[in-house]
Design a protein around this motif. Structure first.
Motif, PDB file in Angstrom:
ATOM      1  N   GLN A  22       2.780  -4.459 -11.706  1.00 40.89           N
ATOM      2  CA  GLN A  22       1.952  -3.992 -10.588  1.00 40.89           C
ATOM      3  C   GLN A  22       1.887  -2.468 -10.579  1.00 40.89           C
ATOM      4  O   GLN A  22       0.819  -1.887 -10.375  1.00 40.89           O
ATOM      5  N   LYS A  73      -6.030   3.663 -10.921  1.00 39.23           N
ATOM      6  CA  LYS A  73      -5.816   4.365  -9.665  1.00 39.23           C
ATOM      7  C   LYS A  73      -7.109   4.315  -8.846  1.00 39.23           C
ATOM      8  O   LYS A  73      -8.183   4.610  -9.330  1.00 39.23           O
ATOM      9  N   HIS A 123       2.685   2.013  -2.278  1.00 41.27           N
ATOM     10  CA  HIS A 123       2.717   2.394  -3.686  1.00 41.27           C
ATOM     11  C   HIS A 123       1.334   2.784  -4.202  1.00 41.27           C
ATOM     12  O   HIS A 123       1.183   3.048  -5.387  1.00 41.27           O
ATOM     13  N   VAL A 124       0.336   2.793  -3.334  1.00 41.00           N
ATOM     14  CA  VAL A 124      -1.043   3.084  -3.725  1.00 41.00           C
ATOM     15  C   VAL A 124      -1.505   4.339  -2.980  1.00 41.00           C
ATOM     16  O   VAL A 124      -1.318   4.429  -1.774  1.00 41.00           O
ATOM     17  N   HIS A 178      -7.708  -1.025  -5.094  1.00 39.57           N
ATOM     18  CA  HIS A 178      -6.689  -1.501  -4.168  1.00 39.57           C
ATOM     19  C   HIS A 178      -6.843  -2.985  -3.918  1.00 39.57           C
ATOM     20  O   HIS A 178      -7.934  -3.482  -3.715  1.00 39.57           O
ATOM     21  N   SER A 229      -1.477  -0.289 -11.112  1.00 45.21           N
ATOM     22  CA  SER A 229      -1.874   0.668 -10.082  1.00 45.21           C
ATOM     23  C   SER A 229      -2.060   2.057 -10.655  1.00 45.21           C
ATOM     24  O   SER A 229      -2.975   2.784 -10.265  1.00 45.21           O
ATOM     25  N   ARG A 230      -1.198   2.456 -11.574  1.00 44.92           N
ATOM     26  CA  ARG A 230      -1.332   3.776 -12.193  1.00 44.92           C
ATOM     27  C   ARG A 230      -2.528   3.824 -13.141  1.00 44.92           C
ATOM     28  O   ARG A 230      -3.245   4.811 -13.180  1.00 44.92           O
ATOM     29  N   TYR A 283       0.812  -1.216   0.000  1.00 39.80           N
ATOM     30  CA  TYR A 283       0.000   0.000   0.000  1.00 39.80           C
ATOM     31  C   TYR A 283       0.842   1.262   0.000  1.00 39.80           C
ATOM     32  O   TYR A 283       0.317   2.354  -0.196  1.00 39.80           O
TER      33      TYR A 283
END
Length: 104
Positions: A92, A100, A17-18, A103, A96-97, A15
């Motif tokens: 990953q 966005k 990176h999120v 999660h 994630s990008r 998380y």
């Protein structure tokens, strides 16, 4: 409710990176729900996800399934203690990008 930056998410190093929302933002969403009493409270991403699932359920299911498989259970979820953050893999980071707000 999107991911909220609380001590509860700290053991899951992925998380880091999120981008989570702040507790104040989460509280604002809850207060808004209490005051306005809308039928639904959702983020723009949540609404878009519902529309996409309605219009193209197989595509949406494939995207969600891919994300699920891409992010394995964290050490914290398995009951272990993470000593250092795991390196996030390229795919990953890209997922994630691109998605966005989703999660794992």
């Amino acid at each position: 409710m999107p991911l909220v930056l609380t001590p509860m998410i700290a053991p899951t190093k992925l998380y880091n990176h999120v981008p989570p929302i702040s507790p104040a933002q989460a509280a604002d969403m809850i207060c808004d729900a209490i005051v306005r009493q809308p039928k639904r409270i959702a983020t723009n991403l949540g609404v878009m996800g519902q529309v996409m699932h309605f219009l193209t359920p197989k595509v949406t299911e494939t995207i969600m399934n891919t994300g699920y498989k891409l992010f394995s259970d964290s050490s914290a979820a398995l009951g272990d203690k993470e000593s250092s953050p795991k390196k996030i893999r390229r795919e990953q980071a890209a997922f994630s990008r691109l998605f966005k707000g989703i999660h794992w």
